[in-house]
Design a protein around this motif. Structure first.
Motif, mmCIF file in Angstrom:
data_model
loop_
_atom_site.group_PDB
_atom_site.id
_atom_site.type_symbol
_atom_site.label_atom_id
_atom_site.label_comp_id
_atom_site.label_asym_id
_atom_site.label_seq_id
_atom_site.Cartn_x
_atom_site.Cartn_y
_atom_site.Cartn_z
ATOM 1 N N VAL A 178 37.499 43.028 33.440
ATOM 2 C CA VAL A 178 38.535 42.213 33.416
ATOM 3 C C VAL A 178 38.927 41.770 35.006
ATOM 4 C CG1 VAL A 178 40.838 41.623 32.662
ATOM 5 C CG2 VAL A 178 39.152 42.686 31.057
ATOM 6 N N ALA A 179 39.228 43.088 35.572
ATOM 7 C CA ALA A 179 39.973 42.939 36.869
ATOM 8 C C ALA A 179 38.987 42.379 37.866
ATOM 9 C CB ALA A 179 40.623 43.938 37.303
ATOM 10 N N ASP A 180 37.736 43.052 38.079
ATOM 11 C CA ASP A 180 36.918 42.991 39.035
ATOM 12 C C ASP A 180 35.626 41.764 38.710
ATOM 13 O OD1 ASP A 180 38.348 44.756 40.340
ATOM 14 O OD2 ASP A 180 37.128 46.507 39.558
ATOM 15 N N GLU A 181 35.381 41.895 37.556
ATOM 16 C CA GLU A 181 34.183 41.077 37.327
ATOM 17 C C GLU A 181 34.550 39.725 36.926
ATOM 18 O OE1 GLU A 181 31.182 41.945 38.284
ATOM 19 O OE2 GLU A 181 31.359 44.266 38.509
ATOM 20 N N GLY A 182 35.674 39.430 36.534
ATOM 21 C CA GLY A 182 36.165 38.116 36.058
ATOM 22 C C GLY A 182 35.694 37.686 34.716
ATOM 23 N N MET A 183 35.386 38.494 33.800
ATOM 24 C CA MET A 183 34.689 38.461 32.475
ATOM 25 C C MET A 183 35.848 38.127 31.527
ATOM 26 S SD MET A 183 32.139 38.604 30.368
ATOM 27 C CE MET A 183 30.727 39.480 31.253
ATOM 28 N N SER A 197 47.405 47.041 27.391
ATOM 29 C CA SER A 197 47.388 47.560 28.814
ATOM 30 C C SER A 197 45.991 47.056 29.514
ATOM 31 C CB SER A 197 47.333 49.146 28.993
ATOM 32 O OG SER A 197 45.884 49.705 28.361
ATOM 33 N N LEU A 198 45.230 46.395 28.572
ATOM 34 C CA LEU A 198 43.860 46.145 29.324
ATOM 35 C C LEU A 198 43.674 44.418 29.282
ATOM 36 C CD1 LEU A 198 41.209 48.250 27.006
ATOM 37 C CD2 LEU A 198 41.928 48.398 29.522
ATOM 38 N N THR A 199 44.792 43.816 28.626
ATOM 39 C CA THR A 199 44.580 42.274 28.768
ATOM 40 C C THR A 199 46.103 41.646 29.307
ATOM 41 O OG1 THR A 199 45.621 42.609 26.264
ATOM 42 C CG2 THR A 199 43.154 42.343 26.440
ATOM 43 N N GLU A 200 45.819 40.397 29.308
ATOM 44 C CA GLU A 200 46.814 39.425 29.808
ATOM 45 C C GLU A 200 47.623 38.972 28.709
ATOM 46 O OE1 GLU A 200 44.326 37.466 33.928
ATOM 47 O OE2 GLU A 200 44.100 36.520 31.911
ATOM 48 N N ARG A 201 47.074 38.471 27.548
ATOM 49 C CA ARG A 201 47.739 37.922 26.702
ATOM 50 C C ARG A 201 47.414 38.522 25.251
ATOM 51 N NH1 ARG A 201 45.665 32.982 25.161
ATOM 52 N NH2 ARG A 201 47.522 32.833 23.844
#
Length: 233
Positions: A178-183, A197-201
């Protein structure tokens, strides 16, 4: 960021039975979404609807601006939907490396990159599917989906039944995606605080309908509301 995937007033289910009712949401390019709710509210059904494995009663499913509501499952995979189901679907007669190379498609994700993400799989690359622990099988399932070079990864209960040390490895991997690969990622997870904790929405389902839609951080900060919505730790 442009829209990558969207449900537009979708009602879907199995045969005549409606499981999802009037569901609307979207995921942007590079976006991450936690899909939460109690057991049996339709979370997995939403993912399998994305993959074309339910009956679409009404509404539209869009991916990269294209209506894919009637598209065959294999074509959705080719279009860029990377599905990691709960069952993992290991083949006992295939090695780890064979599980990965058999689905390989052109793109940035290749053997070297998935082995760098999951060093344990490089160590086990010659092991057969039935010689792996549950955590190792989950790593293979995620790595196999990445080898198709998807535009979005659909993770259905990726931490279920795994030892804490394996959960930590998977969390590190998903954070990197999510943070580095833009997946772009959709995570279905019973451990709501971990998913947030792993997501934006985040969206919360209840009886097949969306009952909450917000950024993950604000829901994570409101423990009382979170417990009321999902009733899990």
């Amino acid at each position: 960021m442009p829209e990558l995937l969207a449900f537009d007033r979708v009602s879907a289910g199995y045969g005549e039975s409606v499981v999802l009712e009037d569901v609307s949401f979207s995921v942007e390019e590079g976006g991450s979404l936690a899909l939460l709710g109690r057991n049996g509210v339709g979370k997995t059904s939403l993912l399998v609807t994305l993959m074309g494995l339910t009956r679409l009663h009404k509404g539209a499913v869009r991916f990269q601006g294209r209506d894919i509501g009637r598209m065959q499952t294999w074509k959705r995979s080719r279009a860029g939907l990377g599905w990691v189901p709960q069952e993992r679907h290991m083949f006992p007669s295939l090695s780890v490396e064979e599980h990965l190379t058999v689905v390989e498609r052109p793109g940035p994700w290749n053997l070297a990159k998935v082995y760098e993400l999951f060093p344990r799989l490089h160590e086990r690359r010659a092991n057969m599917g039935n010689q792996l622990s549950g955590g190792e099988q989950q790593m293979v399932a995620i790595a196999r989906a990445l080898m198709t070079n998807p535009r979005i990864l659909l993770l259905d209960e990726p931490m279920e039944g795994l030892a804490p040390i394996i959960v930590q490895e998977l969390v590190r991997a998903i954070r990197r995606l999510v943070a580095d690969e833009g997946m772009s990622v959709i995570v279905v997870e019973q451990h709501a605080r971990l998913a947030l904790s792993l997501t934006e929405r985040a969206i919360v389902l209840d009886r097949g309908r969306i009952v909450h839609d917000s950024d993950s951080a604000s829901l994570l900060a409101d423990g009382e509301k979170l417990d009321r919505l999902v009733a899990v730790a």
